[in-house]
Design a protein around this motif. Structure first.
Motif, short mmCIF file in Angstrom:
data_model
loop_
_atom_site.label_atom_id
_atom_site.label_comp_id
_atom_site.label_asym_id
_atom_site.label_seq_id
_atom_site.Cartn_x
_atom_site.Cartn_y
_atom_site.Cartn_z
N GLN A 37 59.70 63.81 53.62
CA GLN A 37 60.31 63.71 54.95
C GLN A 37 59.27 64.10 56.00
OE1 GLN A 37 61.91 64.50 57.75
NE2 GLN A 37 63.46 62.91 57.73
N GLY A 38 58.61 65.23 55.72
CA GLY A 38 57.43 65.56 56.49
C GLY A 38 57.63 66.03 57.91
N LEU A 39 58.89 66.25 58.35
CA LEU A 39 59.08 66.76 59.70
C LEU A 39 58.99 68.28 59.68
CD1 LEU A 39 62.03 64.63 61.09
CD2 LEU A 39 59.70 64.64 61.93
N ALA A 40 58.39 68.83 60.72
CA ALA A 40 58.33 70.28 60.83
C ALA A 40 59.75 70.85 60.74
CB ALA A 40 57.70 70.66 62.16
N SER A 60 69.87 66.52 64.66
CA SER A 60 71.02 66.41 63.77
C SER A 60 70.98 65.08 63.03
CB SER A 60 72.35 66.62 64.49
OG SER A 60 72.34 65.99 65.71
N ALA A 61 70.33 64.05 63.62
CA ALA A 61 70.24 62.75 62.93
C ALA A 61 69.24 62.77 61.77
CB ALA A 61 69.84 61.66 63.92
N THR A 62 68.29 63.71 61.79
CA THR A 62 67.29 63.71 60.72
C THR A 62 67.80 64.34 59.42
OG1 THR A 62 66.41 65.87 61.29
CG2 THR A 62 65.37 64.00 62.36
N ARG A 173 59.69 62.37 66.66
CA ARG A 173 59.55 62.37 65.20
C ARG A 173 58.07 62.31 64.79
NH1 ARG A 173 63.72 60.44 61.42
NH2 ARG A 173 65.72 60.25 62.47
N PHE A 174 57.31 61.44 65.48
CA PHE A 174 55.89 61.29 65.13
C PHE A 174 55.14 62.60 65.37
CE2 PHE A 174 51.53 60.22 66.65
CZ PHE A 174 51.01 59.83 65.43
N TRP A 202 64.44 54.49 59.42
CA TRP A 202 63.31 55.41 59.63
C TRP A 202 62.39 55.48 58.42
CZ3 TRP A 202 62.13 56.66 64.41
CH2 TRP A 202 63.14 56.61 65.38
N ASP A 203 62.87 55.06 57.23
CA ASP A 203 62.01 55.06 56.06
C ASP A 203 61.13 53.81 56.00
OD1 ASP A 203 62.86 57.48 55.10
OD2 ASP A 203 64.60 56.57 54.09
N LYS A 204 61.72 52.68 56.34
CA LYS A 204 61.00 51.39 56.28
C LYS A 204 61.19 50.68 57.61
CE LYS A 204 59.77 51.07 51.81
NZ LYS A 204 58.38 51.19 51.49
#
Ligand SMILES: NC(=O)c1ccc[n+]([C@@H]2O[C@H](COP(=O)([O-])OP(=O)(O)OC[C@H]3O[C@@H](n4cnc5c(N)ncnc54)[C@H](O)[C@@H]3O)[C@@H](O)[C@H]2O)c1
Length: 447
Positions: A37-40, A60-62, A173-174, A202-204
């Motif tokens: 997932q890689g988000l802080a 909340s969406a992540t 997100r980036f 968000w994955d593809k």
């Protein structure tokens, strides 16, 4: 090219030696890996601007990000991987103190590789003078934090236009992810999206989308093709006839197709248009192909001057114009160019290259409002020192200086440029238009 100094200072003896001698101690950057997932996470959120609600909605969406509200003056020792400060309604100099309080209190809570994002309102969009000044002041804060937090922590400022709040998600997100490992000290302006992106995967994100990448047989171009393909795109890889074999290998490796084309050929726009007529319009076009022919101007041949301008600047202009005029880019399309910090700072022995890359910035800024009428965005990355065959040719001492003269004290990898391009090309990045984002670890050159 491998960076042996980076490996050395991360060995026990090397760490001791670098500390004792006061040498730079870069940390190997943590980059995004597939399936991660890689988000802080967790992230502390502070500031009471108009973007607070949108930030909460995005988190909340992540599903994965725990957003902890930070009370500015209540110290905590709990470590966090990121911080977002919504400064969009900071209205005067007095209120800037809130940023001092927040970062003074929380800087030590940030772990290595943490991500920090400050949100603001662009000064040119502020009606009151004190607000315009305070908002402009954020740039100095962010660029300084990017220099002093160290430990591979990155810091950015995103100015979000009033009414463009919903354009924030792809950028937030980036910049909160490992995809932006080599981007720091940047200022990005978001406007209302030129298109209406719906149902983002968000994955593809590039699933079902067609992308064209020039100069894709090696180096940064190959990494761009790989990242776009990883994220779902059908990639058409372009390169010169001399690179046909490696081009075919590159295309095969990303499950894409090869298109042999010298982008400077007089009939290149027609050939590309013919390709579009046969296979359909593109969603993403990345003008990556570039060359250097370095010499000081007194020693530079006319051919060296002309060829660099032809590949790096004229070809992206001709191809973009032809694609836009011939409906070769779909609505929601993205053009991403590759400039360079040489085009921002200038460089000894690179008057041709720097002219071409500064011209690319002019191309982006001039074309962006026109392309927006067709719901297409135009942006550029400006890489600093990236480890490729191009930089391997640089003499050792200059190469070593190029690697260290940035806040992360190391060169970037092709994937760092590719990830940044993937963000600019993202279907949800319709609010990012006419921007030039440096991928340089906050290089001192042209800063
Ligand atoms: N490497 C760096 O540090 C760095 C820094 C700043 C900017 N850049 C830019 O990034 C881009 C990629 O750089 P790189 O280091 O991967 O370079 P590279 O030399 O490894 O690759 C460039 C590719 O472009 C292709 N190409 C050249 N002329 C072409 C033409 N006429 N038609 C089609 N393809 C052509 C080449 O065959 C090659 O495959 C370039 O635009 C470069 O200026 C690189």
């Amino acid at each position: 090219m491998s960076d042996s100094y980076l490996s050395f200072v991360n060995s026990p003896w090397g760490r001791w030696f670098a500390q004792t001698a006061g040498l730079p101690q870069p940390l190997p950057l943590q980059r995004h890996r597939t399936g991660q997932q890689g988000l802080a996470n967790p992230v502390i959120v502070a500031g009471a601007g108009r973007l607070r609600g949108e930030v909460q909605r995005i988190f909340s969406a992540t599903d994965t990000v725990t957003a902890q509200p930070a009370t500015i003056k209540a110290p905590s020792t709990v470590k966090v991987q990121g911080a977002v400060f919504d400064a969009s309604e900071i209205a005067d100099l007095k209120q800037l103190d809130e940023l001092y309080e927040f970062f003074h209190t929380n800087a030590r809570r940030l772990v290595q590789h943490a991500r920090v994002v400050v949100l603001g309102t662009a000064p040119e969009q502020c009606k009151a003078l004190p607000q315009a000044i305070a908002q402009r002041a954020l740039e100095g804060l962010v660029r300084s934090l990017a220099k002093e937090l160290r430990r591979a922590i990155t810091v950015q400022l995103i100015y979000v236009a009033p009414g463009a709040e919903s354009a924030l998600e792809s950028s937030l997100r980036f910049f909160l992810s490992r995809r932006s490992a080599y981007v720091s000290g940047q200022v990005v302006r978001l406007e209302k999206a030129v298109d209406q992106a719906t149902d983002i995967d968000w994955d593809k994100p590039f699933s079902g989308r067609r992308a064209l990448v020039t100069g894709a047989s090696r180096g940064i171009g190959l990494a761009i093709a790989q990242v776009l393909a990883r994220d779902g795109a059908q990639v058409v890889c372009v390169d010169v006839p001399q690179a046909q074999e490696s081009l075919q290998q590159a295309a095969n490796s990303v499950g894409g197709t090869a298109l042999v084309l010298d982008i400077t050929a007089a009939d290149a726009p027609q050939k590309l248009q013919a390709h579009v007529s046969e296979h359909g319009a593109f969603d993403v076009v990345v003008h990556n192909a570039g060359i250097t022919r370095d010499k000081t101007i007194a020693k530079m041949t006319e051919a060296a001057w002309r060829s660099v301008l032809a590949v790096n600047l004229d070809a992206p202009l001709q191809l973009s114009t032809a694609l836009l005029e011939g409906q070769g880019l779909k609505p929601g399309g993205r053009i991403v160019c590759v400039s360079s910090i040489s085009g921002i700072a200038g460089n000894l022995g690179q008057s041709n290259y720097a002219t071409s890359k500064a011209g690319v910035i002019g191309l982006v800024q001039g074309l962006a409002p026109r392309a927006a009428q067709q719901q297409v965005t135009v942006n550029a990355v400006a890489p600093g020192f990236i480890e490729t065959q191009m930089t391997a040719k640089i003499p050792l001492m200059i190469r070593e200086a190029g690697r260290r003269m940035n806040s992360l004290s190391q060169g970037g990898q092709p994937i760092d440029v590719a990830e940044t391009i993937a963000w600019l090309a993202h279907p949800a990045s319709g609010g990012v238009n006419g921007q030039v984002v440096r991928v340089c670890g906050q290089s001192l050159l042209g800063a």
